[in-house]
Design a protein around this motif. Structure first.
Motif, PDB file in Angstrom:
ATOM      1  N   ILE A  27       6.942   2.332   6.956  1.00 38.52           N
ATOM      2  CA  ILE A  27       6.427   2.108   8.310  1.00 38.52           C
ATOM      3  C   ILE A  27       6.455   3.409   9.105  1.00 38.52           C
ATOM      4  O   ILE A  27       5.483   3.766   9.781  1.00 38.52           O
ATOM      5  CB  ILE A  27       7.248   1.016   9.023  1.00 38.52           C
ATOM      6  CG1 ILE A  27       7.001  -0.341   8.357  1.00 38.52           C
ATOM      7  CG2 ILE A  27       6.904   0.960  10.514  1.00 38.52           C
ATOM      8  CD1 ILE A  27       7.965  -1.427   8.783  1.00 38.52           C
ATOM      9  N   MET A  28       7.565   4.139   9.022  1.00 40.35           N
ATOM     10  CA  MET A  28       7.706   5.384   9.785  1.00 40.35           C
ATOM     11  C   MET A  28       6.749   6.473   9.303  1.00 40.35           C
ATOM     12  O   MET A  28       6.395   7.369  10.067  1.00 40.35           O
ATOM     13  CB  MET A  28       9.147   5.872   9.724  1.00 40.35           C
ATOM     14  CG  MET A  28      10.101   4.979  10.477  1.00 40.35           C
ATOM     15  SD  MET A  28      11.811   5.524  10.351  1.00 40.35           S
ATOM     16  CE  MET A  28      11.714   7.122  11.119  1.00 40.35           C
ATOM     17  N   ALA A  29       6.333   6.420   8.051  1.00 41.83           N
ATOM     18  CA  ALA A  29       5.439   7.438   7.499  1.00 41.83           C
ATOM     19  C   ALA A  29       3.968   7.092   7.691  1.00 41.83           C
ATOM     20  O   ALA A  29       3.097   7.845   7.267  1.00 41.83           O
ATOM     21  CB  ALA A  29       5.740   7.643   6.020  1.00 41.83           C
TER      22      ALA A  29
ATOM     23  N   SER B 100      16.025  -6.272   6.008  1.00 41.89           N
ATOM     24  CA  SER B 100      15.021  -5.250   5.776  1.00 41.89           C
ATOM     25  C   SER B 100      15.545  -4.268   4.730  1.00 41.89           C
ATOM     26  O   SER B 100      16.733  -4.224   4.449  1.00 41.89           O
ATOM     27  CB  SER B 100      14.711  -4.516   7.080  1.00 41.89           C
ATOM     28  OG  SER B 100      13.627  -3.667   6.911  1.00 41.89           O
ATOM     29  N   PHE B 101      14.637  -3.491   4.168  1.00 39.04           N
ATOM     30  CA  PHE B 101      15.005  -2.518   3.162  1.00 39.04           C
ATOM     31  C   PHE B 101      14.692  -1.113   3.654  1.00 39.04           C
ATOM     32  O   PHE B 101      13.726  -0.906   4.385  1.00 39.04           O
ATOM     33  CB  PHE B 101      14.249  -2.778   1.854  1.00 39.04           C
ATOM     34  CG  PHE B 101      14.612  -4.094   1.232  1.00 39.04           C
ATOM     35  CD1 PHE B 101      15.747  -4.218   0.464  1.00 39.04           C
ATOM     36  CD2 PHE B 101      13.823  -5.213   1.446  1.00 39.04           C
ATOM     37  CE1 PHE B 101      16.087  -5.434  -0.112  1.00 39.04           C
ATOM     38  CE2 PHE B 101      14.159  -6.429   0.877  1.00 39.04           C
ATOM     39  CZ  PHE B 101      15.291  -6.540   0.099  1.00 39.04           C
ATOM     40  N   VAL B 102      15.488  -0.160   3.263  1.00 36.06           N
ATOM     41  CA  VAL B 102      15.289   1.226   3.668  1.00 36.06           C
ATOM     42  C   VAL B 102      13.886   1.691   3.292  1.00 36.06           C
ATOM     43  O   VAL B 102      13.201   2.337   4.080  1.00 36.06           O
ATOM     44  CB  VAL B 102      16.371   2.142   3.040  1.00 36.06           C
ATOM     45  CG1 VAL B 102      16.077   3.595   3.315  1.00 36.06           C
ATOM     46  CG2 VAL B 102      17.742   1.758   3.543  1.00 36.06           C
ATOM     47  N   GLU B 103      13.418   1.330   2.110  1.00 39.45           N
ATOM     48  CA  GLU B 103      12.098   1.753   1.661  1.00 39.45           C
ATOM     49  C   GLU B 103      11.002   1.218   2.583  1.00 39.45           C
ATOM     50  O   GLU B 103      10.026   1.904   2.880  1.00 39.45           O
ATOM     51  CB  GLU B 103      11.842   1.285   0.221  1.00 39.45           C
ATOM     52  CG  GLU B 103      12.756   1.910  -0.800  1.00 39.45           C
ATOM     53  CD  GLU B 103      14.129   1.215  -0.884  1.00 39.45           C
ATOM     54  OE1 GLU B 103      14.292   0.114  -0.321  1.00 39.45           O
ATOM     55  OE2 GLU B 103      15.033   1.794  -1.500  1.00 39.45           O
TER      56      GLU B 103
ATOM     57  N   GLY C 118      -4.772  11.370   8.764  1.00 38.81           N
ATOM     58  CA  GLY C 118      -4.653  12.562   7.934  1.00 38.81           C
ATOM     59  C   GLY C 118      -3.411  13.393   8.209  1.00 38.81           C
ATOM     60  O   GLY C 118      -3.135  14.336   7.477  1.00 38.81           O
ATOM     61  N   LEU C 119      -2.668  13.044   9.267  1.00 40.58           N
ATOM     62  CA  LEU C 119      -1.439  13.773   9.574  1.00 40.58           C
ATOM     63  C   LEU C 119      -0.406  13.471   8.488  1.00 40.58           C
ATOM     64  O   LEU C 119      -0.075  12.314   8.247  1.00 40.58           O
ATOM     65  CB  LEU C 119      -0.892  13.338  10.938  1.00 40.58           C
ATOM     66  CG  LEU C 119       0.406  14.007  11.388  1.00 40.58           C
ATOM     67  CD1 LEU C 119       0.167  15.490  11.675  1.00 40.58           C
ATOM     68  CD2 LEU C 119       0.943  13.310  12.634  1.00 40.58           C
ATOM     69  N   PRO C 120       0.091  14.486   7.810  1.00 41.54           N
ATOM     70  CA  PRO C 120       1.067  14.227   6.749  1.00 41.54           C
ATOM     71  C   PRO C 120       2.435  13.870   7.347  1.00 41.54           C
ATOM     72  O   PRO C 120       3.059  14.685   8.014  1.00 41.54           O
ATOM     73  CB  PRO C 120       1.118  15.539   5.975  1.00 41.54           C
ATOM     74  CG  PRO C 120       0.696  16.580   6.958  1.00 41.54           C
ATOM     75  CD  PRO C 120      -0.239  15.901   7.919  1.00 41.54           C
ATOM     76  N   LEU C 121       2.858  12.654   7.131  1.00 41.89           N
ATOM     77  CA  LEU C 121       4.163  12.188   7.601  1.00 41.89           C
ATOM     78  C   LEU C 121       5.001  11.751   6.418  1.00 41.89           C
ATOM     79  O   LEU C 121       4.479  11.283   5.407  1.00 41.89           O
ATOM     80  CB  LEU C 121       3.995  11.009   8.570  1.00 41.89           C
ATOM     81  CG  LEU C 121       3.267  11.292   9.866  1.00 41.89           C
ATOM     82  CD1 LEU C 121       3.087   9.991  10.645  1.00 41.89           C
ATOM     83  CD2 LEU C 121       4.015  12.308  10.699  1.00 41.89           C
ATOM     84  N   ARG C 122       6.299  11.874   6.567  1.00 41.33           N
ATOM     85  CA  ARG C 122       7.235  11.485   5.514  1.00 41.33           C
ATOM     86  C   ARG C 122       8.516  11.028   6.189  1.00 41.33           C
ATOM     87  O   ARG C 122       8.869  11.493   7.265  1.00 41.33           O
ATOM     88  CB  ARG C 122       7.512  12.687   4.628  1.00 41.33           C
ATOM     89  CG  ARG C 122       8.391  12.411   3.436  1.00 41.33           C
ATOM     90  CD  ARG C 122       8.518  13.659   2.559  1.00 41.33           C
ATOM     91  NE  ARG C 122       9.381  14.672   3.135  1.00 41.33           N
ATOM     92  CZ  ARG C 122      10.710  14.656   3.037  1.00 41.33           C
ATOM     93  NH1 ARG C 122      11.316  13.668   2.435  1.00 41.33           N
ATOM     94  NH2 ARG C 122      11.421  15.623   3.568  1.00 41.33           N
ATOM     95  N   ALA C 123       9.200  10.106   5.566  1.00 43.03           N
ATOM     96  CA  ALA C 123      10.474   9.634   6.107  1.00 43.03           C
ATOM     97  C   ALA C 123      11.479   9.477   4.973  1.00 43.03           C
ATOM     98  O   ALA C 123      11.120   9.095   3.862  1.00 43.03           O
ATOM     99  CB  ALA C 123      10.292   8.305   6.828  1.00 43.03           C
TER     100      ALA C 123
END
Length: 49
Positions: free
Chosen positions: A25-27, A17-20, A35-40
């Motif tokens: 997936i996590m974001a 797997s790749f970090v990106e 609409g919830l702003p998520l970032r990883a």
């Protein structure tokens, strides 16, 4: 897998797997939080900011 408050630590064999990919997936917001702003952020090793 290890979870530390708002962090996830994964043990993945090299080349699996790749970090990106994991960050993407996590974001992704679940359907009920559209609409919830998520970032990883991710690293190829454990890093405490």
């Amino acid at each position: 897998m290890m979870h530390v408050h708002d962090e996830v630590v994964l043990e993945v064999p090299n080349g699996q797997s790749f970090v990106e990919e994991i960050c993407e997936i996590m974001a992704s917001a679940p359907y009920w939080a559209d609409g919830l702003p998520l970032r990883a952020d991710g690293y190829g090793f454990y890093k405490k900011d």
